[in-house]
Design an enzyme around this catalytic site. Sequence first.
Site, short mmCIF file in Angstrom:
data_model
loop_
_atom_site.label_atom_id
_atom_site.label_comp_id
_atom_site.label_asym_id
_atom_site.label_seq_id
_atom_site.Cartn_x
_atom_site.Cartn_y
_atom_site.Cartn_z
N SER A 237 0.93 21.22 12.65
CA SER A 237 1.17 22.18 11.58
C SER A 237 0.08 22.04 10.53
O SER A 237 -0.39 20.94 10.24
CB SER A 237 2.55 21.99 10.96
OG SER A 237 2.73 20.65 10.52
N THR A 270 2.32 16.85 11.43
CA THR A 270 1.61 17.45 10.30
C THR A 270 0.13 17.16 10.41
O THR A 270 -0.30 16.19 11.04
CB THR A 270 2.10 16.86 8.97
OG1 THR A 270 1.72 15.47 8.90
CG2 THR A 270 3.61 16.98 8.82
N ASP A 271 -0.67 18.00 9.77
CA ASP A 271 -2.06 17.66 9.54
C ASP A 271 -2.09 16.50 8.55
O ASP A 271 -1.11 16.23 7.85
CB ASP A 271 -2.84 18.86 9.02
CG ASP A 271 -4.34 18.77 9.30
OD1 ASP A 271 -4.82 17.65 9.57
OD2 ASP A 271 -5.02 19.80 9.24
N TRP A 272 -3.23 15.83 8.46
CA TRP A 272 -3.34 14.57 7.71
C TRP A 272 -3.35 14.82 6.21
O TRP A 272 -4.32 15.33 5.65
CB TRP A 272 -4.61 13.84 8.14
CG TRP A 272 -4.43 12.87 9.26
CD1 TRP A 272 -4.83 11.57 9.28
CD2 TRP A 272 -3.85 13.10 10.55
NE1 TRP A 272 -4.51 10.97 10.49
CE2 TRP A 272 -3.90 11.88 11.29
CE3 TRP A 272 -3.25 14.19 11.17
CZ2 TRP A 272 -3.42 11.74 12.58
CZ3 TRP A 272 -2.75 14.07 12.47
CH2 TRP A 272 -2.84 12.85 13.14
N GLY A 273 -2.29 14.42 5.53
CA GLY A 273 -2.19 14.58 4.09
C GLY A 273 -0.79 14.26 3.63
O GLY A 273 0.14 14.18 4.44
#
Length: 773
Positions: A237, A270-273
């Site tokens: 995502s 999730t994308d990295w953050g």
Amino acid sequence: MRKIFLTGAAVLCTLSLFAQPRLNKDNIEDVLKAMTLEEKATLVVGGGWGSMTAGSLTASNETLVSGAAGTTRAIPRLGITTTVLADGPAGLRINPTRPGTSQTFYCTGFPVGTVLASTWNTDLVQELTTAMGEEVKEYGADVLLAPGLNLHRNPLCGRNFEYFSEDPLLTGKMAAAYVRGIQSNGVGVSIKHFAANDQEVNRMNNDSRVDVRTLRELYLKGFEIAVKESDPWTVMSSYNRLNGVFTQQSYDLLTTILRDEWGFNGIVMTDWGFKEGTVAAVHAGNDLMEPGMDQEIQRIIAAVKDGSLSESDLDRNVRNMLRYIVRTPRFAGYKFSNKPDLAAHAKLVRAATPEGLVLLENNGVLPLQDVKKVALYGIGSYDFIAGGTGSGNVNKAYVRSIAQGLRVNGYEVDPDIEKWYGQYITLSKTEAGNNASSNWGILLGDPVVPEMNVSRSFIEKKEAASDIAILTISRNAGEGDDRKAANGDWNLTALERDLLQNLADTYHAAGKKLIVVLNIGGVIETASWKHIPDAILLAWTPGQEGGYAVADVLSGAANPSGKLPMTFPMAYYDIPSSSNFPANVKSEPSFNPFASSAQMARQPRKNVDYTDYAEGLNVGYRYFTTAGKGVSYPFGYGLSYTSFEYGKPSVKVAKDGTVTATIIVKNTGKVAGKEAVQLYVSAPAGGLEKPACELKAFAKTKELQPGESQTLTMTITPYTLASFNPSTSAWETAAGAYKASFGASVADIRATAAFKLTKAQSWPAHEACLPQK
């Protein structure tokens, strides 16, 4: 009695330990029941930043992969191992060296996504990614964080080089082939960035505002095709909002559409953050928070305890995670070698790359004839760009330059020009390194060295000692920022124009030719200068063997068969999305991915905090063909060293509405070559307004010898012909008369045939991801 009690307690503890299930593919429900709330929350949160340092071990004493992007967490008491996630998509990204060993861990730099799409050859893409997947497995990773499927909505998106096309069908088919190749090795992928993450400026918080028809037909369609045709292990995502809701927290997107409608059965990460909405993400169906932090675990535990998160939602995600883990090589105890066959992969990349190079212009100069000595100009001729910057930048052992490639093919490169460029490049990089703070926005890569000033007198001096001139024009881009509609990016600089014109004038006056090679990551303006050189070869950023592949094409050792997966417009502002894109907005350090909602609060800025997809379906060729607006190079365009004749087509419709189209393609030229045939369909008038034509199928011939023919067969399902009707929330295929157009490009239709669908069909969908009122 006390002794008996203690003995009994010890026995019970021992029995309890023996009764604990150890994870396998057949006891997932038992393991889930045995997990504590804390363990469940731990499993859905990644190992955190820094979890992949060299030589580090997991809780279960497993060696990790230095430089990989992230991990999942182990729970040793239940036999749950860690898994390793590593960046792509142009090859595995890990650290090439490690403390304590002289061994190197370089990976192959494969052609970027745009080059793969330019091949129009799904079999070739699958062959390339099968090799890539071997490196993933043999270096100890379980999932490659690739491919990227975002659409080329606008040519200035900084990560377009990672993505395939402006067309969702071509995107989806290429992605599915990519996934099948990687996963044939028993490792997984993460198709990304889901969804509508089509700009880099403020990508962490930008709100993509898209009407539901456009969203379904363009920005979700490629993902849908990939999910249904290749069964990816994971989906990533994206950072952005979609119609007001962060995609990572969108139940509509991650559960209703992805799982309920498309049948996806893998995990979503999730994308990295670090976003604050961990609990909302878990509820939405985000199974894994990456890179992960302990606060997220505590948020989940607290939410279950206070009732704001149902434990059944958490159980669903944990179950998905367990199903994923048992598929991985690391869970199976695979002993990775750290020695993939890099030499074989390099050979494959060199042989395959010419299929993705696009010959834009050729006034009889290519392939080279009666040429021995080459005057080679341009930074990219000696400092060739293999791929973009950011997480897609592979740590490769080398990059072949065009100068090297020409020498391997038997040509002499002028030594004075090469020496001068070499000294200039070295000096420029040293100066850039000493002023690195000015390049803060370039993530995991280096800026392109600007072209040097070459005088007309120097060119004239060197003309006499050479048979031909070649000029390489370079551009690059990457993660973290978008390109700009400015000189030196979209447009040539004044210095580049002067160099191009001076070379052309000097060599043409002497009866000699000039070739331009475009070593670029994305579309640039060509209409104002493409008439000047005698040939233009679009090399893109085609991987570590790029210089060899370019020289193979120039020499005629390989015949280019690439075709454009996007449109080259006459001017930037001809593009409908140009007024709704941050074409001249610079990313700022204040766009902090770790900032809180309060920190990010400000007056919303157009194209930064929100972007209106006001152009709707008018993206790429859908707009230009419907509007009848001229372009520099149309979608699907590409020249060859040979010629092809299309025979009379046949189009048949089965009782269920499936369309089968066939056409015979014959090589009518003098050299062997391949041809990519594109099948465009025009729908009947009335009902939903549609573009003039849409790509619905494509096929590529084998290498045809002169005079040889091949019959290509393409199949189109009724669902592929459908458009999304927002008023009924359904996909609808109209009854009536259709036209099938067989093209060498969208503007070069070689044959047409009519067909008729006797009954309309529809497929209901949920009302999901609707724009906010």
